[in-house]
Scaffold this motif. Structure first.
Motif, PDB file in Angstrom:
ATOM      1  N   GLY A  77     -37.820  74.248  45.907  1.00 12.00           N
ATOM      2  CA  GLY A  77     -37.244  73.477  44.813  1.00 12.00           C
ATOM      3  C   GLY A  77     -36.645  72.187  45.346  1.00 12.00           C
ATOM      4  N   PRO A  78     -36.041  71.395  44.486  1.00 10.48           N
ATOM      5  CA  PRO A  78     -35.472  70.107  44.895  1.00 10.48           C
ATOM      6  C   PRO A  78     -34.492  70.256  46.063  1.00 10.48           C
ATOM      7  CG  PRO A  78     -35.422  70.318  42.515  1.00 10.48           C
ATOM      8  CD  PRO A  78     -35.845  71.647  43.047  1.00 10.48           C
ATOM      9  N   LYS A  79     -34.576  69.346  46.997  1.00  9.09           N
ATOM     10  CA  LYS A  79     -33.679  69.324  48.163  1.00  9.09           C
ATOM     11  C   LYS A  79     -33.091  67.932  48.300  1.00  9.09           C
ATOM     12  CE  LYS A  79     -34.493  73.451  49.666  1.00  9.09           C
ATOM     13  NZ  LYS A  79     -33.555  74.434  49.195  1.00  9.09           N
ATOM     14  N   ALA A  80     -31.787  67.856  48.480  1.00  7.83           N
ATOM     15  CA  ALA A  80     -31.121  66.570  48.676  1.00  7.83           C
ATOM     16  C   ALA A  80     -31.164  66.138  50.131  1.00  7.83           C
ATOM     17  CB  ALA A  80     -29.670  66.645  48.203  1.00  7.83           C
ATOM     18  N   VAL A  81     -31.290  67.102  51.048  1.00  8.35           N
ATOM     19  CA  VAL A  81     -31.254  66.777  52.473  1.00  8.35           C
ATOM     20  C   VAL A  81     -32.067  67.790  53.267  1.00  8.35           C
ATOM     21  CG1 VAL A  81     -29.112  68.079  52.879  1.00  8.35           C
ATOM     22  CG2 VAL A  81     -29.709  66.192  54.406  1.00  8.35           C
ATOM     23  N   VAL A  82     -32.748  67.284  54.280  1.00  4.27           N
ATOM     24  CA  VAL A  82     -33.429  68.115  55.265  1.00  4.27           C
ATOM     25  C   VAL A  82     -33.182  67.472  56.625  1.00  4.27           C
ATOM     26  CG1 VAL A  82     -35.220  68.919  53.677  1.00  4.27           C
ATOM     27  CG2 VAL A  82     -35.656  66.928  55.119  1.00  4.27           C
ATOM     28  N   ALA A  83     -33.365  68.243  57.684  1.00  2.00           N
ATOM     29  CA  ALA A  83     -33.182  67.698  59.027  1.00  2.00           C
ATOM     30  C   ALA A  83     -34.295  68.193  59.939  1.00  2.00           C
ATOM     31  CB  ALA A  83     -31.822  68.107  59.604  1.00  2.00           C
ATOM     32  N   PHE A  84     -34.921  67.256  60.628  1.00  5.15           N
ATOM     33  CA  PHE A  84     -35.921  67.612  61.639  1.00  5.15           C
ATOM     34  C   PHE A  84     -35.205  68.172  62.857  1.00  5.15           C
ATOM     35  CE2 PHE A  84     -38.528  64.747  59.154  1.00  5.15           C
ATOM     36  CZ  PHE A  84     -39.797  65.297  59.269  1.00  5.15           C
ATOM     37  N   LEU A  85     -35.786  69.212  63.451  1.00  4.92           N
ATOM     38  CA  LEU A  85     -35.226  69.827  64.650  1.00  4.92           C
ATOM     39  C   LEU A  85     -36.100  69.560  65.860  1.00  4.92           C
ATOM     40  CD1 LEU A  85     -34.278  73.294  63.076  1.00  4.92           C
ATOM     41  CD2 LEU A  85     -32.914  71.184  63.166  1.00  4.92           C
ATOM     42  N   ASP A  86     -37.038  68.639  65.726  1.00  7.67           N
ATOM     43  CA  ASP A  86     -37.997  68.334  66.786  1.00  7.67           C
ATOM     44  C   ASP A  86     -38.157  66.822  66.898  1.00  7.67           C
ATOM     45  OD1 ASP A  86     -40.513  69.586  68.405  1.00  7.67           O
ATOM     46  OD2 ASP A  86     -41.101  67.728  67.389  1.00  7.67           O
ATOM     47  N   ASP A  87     -37.994  66.290  68.112  1.00  2.00           N
ATOM     48  CA  ASP A  87     -38.095  64.844  68.323  1.00  2.00           C
ATOM     49  C   ASP A  87     -39.463  64.293  67.950  1.00  2.00           C
ATOM     50  OD1 ASP A  87     -35.484  64.263  69.307  1.00  2.00           O
ATOM     51  OD2 ASP A  87     -36.043  65.072  71.261  1.00  2.00           O
ATOM     52  N   GLY A  88     -40.522  64.980  68.358  1.00  2.00           N
ATOM     53  CA  GLY A  88     -41.880  64.495  68.095  1.00  2.00           C
ATOM     54  C   GLY A  88     -42.203  64.438  66.622  1.00  2.00           C
ATOM     55  N   LEU A  89     -41.859  65.482  65.886  1.00  2.96           N
ATOM     56  CA  LEU A  89     -42.117  65.500  64.450  1.00  2.96           C
ATOM     57  C   LEU A  89     -41.270  64.452  63.734  1.00  2.96           C
ATOM     58  CD1 LEU A  89     -42.344  69.357  63.901  1.00  2.96           C
ATOM     59  CD2 LEU A  89     -44.218  67.708  63.725  1.00  2.96           C
ATOM     60  N   ALA A  90     -40.024  64.291  64.171  1.00  2.00           N
ATOM     61  CA  ALA A  90     -39.155  63.260  63.578  1.00  2.00           C
ATOM     62  C   ALA A  90     -39.754  61.872  63.803  1.00  2.00           C
ATOM     63  CB  ALA A  90     -37.754  63.344  64.168  1.00  2.00           C
ATOM     64  N   ALA A  91     -40.262  61.624  65.001  1.00  2.00           N
ATOM     65  CA  ALA A  91     -40.851  60.322  65.318  1.00  2.00           C
ATOM     66  C   ALA A  91     -42.096  60.066  64.469  1.00  2.00           C
ATOM     67  CB  ALA A  91     -41.192  60.236  66.800  1.00  2.00           C
ATOM     68  N   GLN A  92     -42.916  61.076  64.278  1.00  2.00           N
ATOM     69  CA  GLN A  92     -44.121  60.920  63.462  1.00  2.00           C
ATOM     70  C   GLN A  92     -43.763  60.680  61.997  1.00  2.00           C
ATOM     71  OE1 GLN A  92     -47.258  60.535  64.393  1.00  2.00           O
ATOM     72  NE2 GLN A  92     -46.561  60.648  66.504  1.00  2.00           N
ATOM     73  N   PHE A  93     -42.722  61.352  61.502  1.00  2.00           N
ATOM     74  CA  PHE A  93     -42.260  61.122  60.138  1.00  2.00           C
ATOM     75  C   PHE A  93     -41.815  59.671  59.976  1.00  2.00           C
ATOM     76  CE2 PHE A  93     -38.738  60.793  57.138  1.00  2.00           C
ATOM     77  CZ  PHE A  93     -39.318  61.302  55.982  1.00  2.00           C
ATOM     78  N   LEU A  94     -41.001  59.179  60.903  1.00  2.00           N
ATOM     79  CA  LEU A  94     -40.526  57.792  60.838  1.00  2.00           C
ATOM     80  C   LEU A  94     -41.685  56.803  60.889  1.00  2.00           C
ATOM     81  CD1 LEU A  94     -37.332  57.905  63.058  1.00  2.00           C
ATOM     82  CD2 LEU A  94     -37.460  57.571  60.576  1.00  2.00           C
ATOM     83  N   LYS A  95     -42.667  57.092  61.717  1.00  2.00           N
ATOM     84  CA  LYS A  95     -43.845  56.229  61.809  1.00  2.00           C
ATOM     85  C   LYS A  95     -44.597  56.209  60.472  1.00  2.00           C
ATOM     86  CE  LYS A  95     -47.940  55.671  64.695  1.00  2.00           C
ATOM     87  NZ  LYS A  95     -48.699  56.261  65.811  1.00  2.00           N
ATOM     88  N   ALA A  96     -44.686  57.376  59.820  1.00  2.00           N
ATOM     89  CA  ALA A  96     -45.406  57.476  58.550  1.00  2.00           C
ATOM     90  C   ALA A  96     -44.685  56.743  57.418  1.00  2.00           C
ATOM     91  CB  ALA A  96     -45.613  58.944  58.165  1.00  2.00           C
ATOM     92  N   VAL A  97     -43.357  56.759  57.405  1.00  2.00           N
ATOM     93  CA  VAL A  97     -42.640  56.097  56.317  1.00  2.00           C
ATOM     94  C   VAL A  97     -42.435  54.620  56.584  1.00  2.00           C
ATOM     95  CG1 VAL A  97     -41.449  58.135  55.484  1.00  2.00           C
ATOM     96  CG2 VAL A  97     -40.337  56.711  57.161  1.00  2.00           C
ATOM     97  N   GLY A  98     -42.451  54.208  57.834  1.00  2.00           N
ATOM     98  CA  GLY A  98     -42.302  52.792  58.177  1.00  2.00           C
ATOM     99  C   GLY A  98     -41.051  52.196  57.567  1.00  2.00           C
ATOM    100  N   PRO A  99     -41.173  50.992  56.997  1.00  2.00           N
ATOM    101  CA  PRO A  99     -39.993  50.306  56.471  1.00  2.00           C
ATOM    102  C   PRO A  99     -39.393  50.972  55.235  1.00  2.00           C
ATOM    103  CG  PRO A  99     -41.966  48.982  56.142  1.00  2.00           C
ATOM    104  CD  PRO A  99     -42.372  50.187  56.927  1.00  2.00           C
ATOM    105  N   ALA A 100     -40.095  51.936  54.641  1.00  2.00           N
ATOM    106  CA  ALA A 100     -39.541  52.618  53.469  1.00  2.00           C
ATOM    107  C   ALA A 100     -38.328  53.460  53.846  1.00  2.00           C
ATOM    108  CB  ALA A 100     -40.600  53.497  52.821  1.00  2.00           C
ATOM    109  N   ALA A 101     -38.248  53.877  55.106  1.00  2.00           N
ATOM    110  CA  ALA A 101     -37.087  54.653  55.564  1.00  2.00           C
ATOM    111  C   ALA A 101     -36.005  53.686  55.988  1.00  2.00           C
ATOM    112  CB  ALA A 101     -37.491  55.540  56.738  1.00  2.00           C
TER     113      ALA A 101
END
Length: 115
Positions: A77-101
């Motif tokens: 269901g709807p989530k207001a917050v999540v947290a990555f627990l892995d550096d590599g996955l966090a980096a790939q997420f940031l790369k995917a969102v680019g300037p939108a993040a």
């Protein structure tokens, strides 16, 4: 992977994502959080709270998607917050969102959806 939501889903499937308020607080308190993602439509108070908690834990914070989009990406269901627990996955997420993040605005300023 196509977009940011795919990286959230992969992190969830791999058990490398904290979901919701309590799991994210625990991940920050124990130093396991690598990136906190706050939904754009979270309240101003919630954005300030997560920015403060993450700063204390020396963890970056970004905004992305709505609560519904975050929840859908992780299969819940709807989530207001999540947290990555892995550096590599966090980096790939940031790369995917680019300037939108971007970090939530300073206290007292609602940044809205402007670029």
């Amino acid at each position: 992977m196509d977009g940011p939501g795919s990286w959230l889903g992969l992190a969830r499937a791999a058990g490398r994502l904290a979901l919701g308020h309590w799991q994210c607080r625990r991940a920050l308190a124990t130093g396991r959080a690598r990136l906190v993602v706050v939904a754009r439509d979270s309240s101003q108070g919630a954005r300030r709270r997560w920015q403060h908690l993450a700063r204390r834990a020396n963890c970056p914070v970004v905004t992305w998607g709505s609560q519904a989009e975050l929840g859908h990406a992780v299969g819940s269901g709807p989530k207001a917050v999540v947290a990555f627990l892995d550096d590599g996955l966090a980096a790939q997420f940031l790369k995917a969102v680019g300037p939108a993040a971007r970090p939530p605005g300073p206290p007292g300023a609602d940044r809205g959806d402007e670029p």
